[in-house]
Design a protein around this motif. Structure first.
Motif, PDB file in Angstrom:
ATOM      1  N   VAL A  58      60.413  42.118  41.437  1.00  0.00           N
ATOM      2  CA  VAL A  58      59.683  40.976  40.883  1.00  0.00           C
ATOM      3  C   VAL A  58      60.232  40.626  39.510  1.00  0.00           C
ATOM      4  N   ARG A  59      60.479  41.626  38.684  1.00  0.00           N
ATOM      5  CA  ARG A  59      61.015  41.399  37.335  1.00  0.00           C
ATOM      6  C   ARG A  59      62.373  40.708  37.417  1.00  0.00           C
ATOM      7  N   ALA A  60      63.227  41.153  38.323  1.00  0.00           N
ATOM      8  CA  ALA A  60      64.557  40.547  38.451  1.00  0.00           C
ATOM      9  C   ALA A  60      64.452  39.078  38.879  1.00  0.00           C
ATOM     10  N   VAL A  61      63.578  38.780  39.837  1.00  0.00           N
ATOM     11  CA  VAL A  61      63.418  37.392  40.289  1.00  0.00           C
ATOM     12  C   VAL A  61      62.817  36.542  39.177  1.00  0.00           C
ATOM     13  N   ALA A  62      61.822  37.079  38.469  1.00  0.00           N
ATOM     14  CA  ALA A  62      61.193  36.323  37.376  1.00  0.00           C
ATOM     15  C   ALA A  62      62.197  36.026  36.269  1.00  0.00           C
ATOM     16  N   ASP A  63      63.004  37.020  35.901  1.00  0.00           N
ATOM     17  CA  ASP A  63      64.011  36.800  34.857  1.00  0.00           C
ATOM     18  C   ASP A  63      65.046  35.758  35.295  1.00  0.00           C
ATOM     19  N   ALA A  64      65.467  35.842  36.560  1.00  0.00           N
ATOM     20  CA  ALA A  64      66.444  34.870  37.065  1.00  0.00           C
ATOM     21  C   ALA A  64      65.836  33.466  37.106  1.00  0.00           C
ATOM     22  N   ALA A  65      64.582  33.366  37.530  1.00  0.00           N
ATOM     23  CA  ALA A  65      63.922  32.055  37.592  1.00  0.00           C
ATOM     24  C   ALA A  65      63.775  31.447  36.204  1.00  0.00           C
ATOM     25  N   VAL A  66      63.366  32.240  35.227  1.00  0.00           N
ATOM     26  CA  VAL A  66      63.221  31.736  33.856  1.00  0.00           C
ATOM     27  C   VAL A  66      64.570  31.252  33.333  1.00  0.00           C
ATOM     28  N   ARG A  67      65.620  32.032  33.566  1.00  0.00           N
ATOM     29  CA  ARG A  67      66.959  31.648  33.088  1.00  0.00           C
ATOM     30  C   ARG A  67      67.433  30.358  33.758  1.00  0.00           C
ATOM     31  N   LEU A  68      67.271  30.262  35.087  1.00  0.00           N
ATOM     32  CA  LEU A  68      67.706  29.062  35.802  1.00  0.00           C
ATOM     33  C   LEU A  68      66.910  27.830  35.369  1.00  0.00           C
TER      34      LEU A  68
END
Length: 164
Positions: A58-68
């Motif tokens: 979840v943390r990895a997806v959230a970080d990627a979503a915020v960056r994108l």
């Protein structure tokens, strides 16, 4: 008549007791109350480290979503690339916002992510917040991530930033 609260209080008062008379022996022991035992944790609670199993995903997806999302808002990335982490309605709305405000040919400054937070209100949902700098201005992002069909996707987005 004094009324005492029935439940435990956050503040505890201890009465002062005078020292025993000088002739009273303590047999070499300190005349102190023994320390209270450590508090017992209620069952069901456990310490969760940031890299534990599902939370790491979840943390990895959230970080990627915020960056994108920050890169799309800055104009550094096309909105279509959000499909990697976002549900179709979020992608369509970001594409529409981006199309309604075309870039003005100005130099694109890469966004900067200042902080992110993640919480899990339910096992199949997560909420992420972030503070980002887009085009020299500080903005807030709030994302809703839902687990469906074996993967996490951003299903809702709120932000103080506007697409370029």
């Amino acid at each position: 008549m004094r009324h005492r609260p029935s439940g435990p209080s956050a503040v505890r008062f201890i009465r002062y007791r005078a020292a025993p008379p000088a002739g009273t022996a303590t047999h070499g022991a300190l005349a102190l109350r023994p320390p209270a035992p450590p508090p017992v944790r209620p069952p069901g609670l456990r310490l969760v480290r940031p890299a534990d199993g599902m939370d790491a995903e979840v943390r990895a997806v959230a970080d990627a979503a915020v960056r994108l999302i920050a890169e799309v808002l800055a104009g550094a990335r096309p909105a279509a690339q959000l499909s990697l982490v976002a549900a179709p309605p979020v992608c369509r709305e970001m594409t529409r916002l981006r199309a309604s405000r075309p870039g003005r040919g100005a130099r694109i400054v890469p966004p900067k992510i200042l902080s992110t937070r993640l919480q899990r209100p339910t096992p199949a949902a997560a909420e992420a917040t972030a503070v980002v700098v887009v085009a020299g201005r500080v903005h807030a992002l709030a994302l809703r991530l839902d687990h469906s069909r074996g993967r996490w996707r951003c299903t809702a987005l709120e932000t103080t930033a506007h697409a370029p």
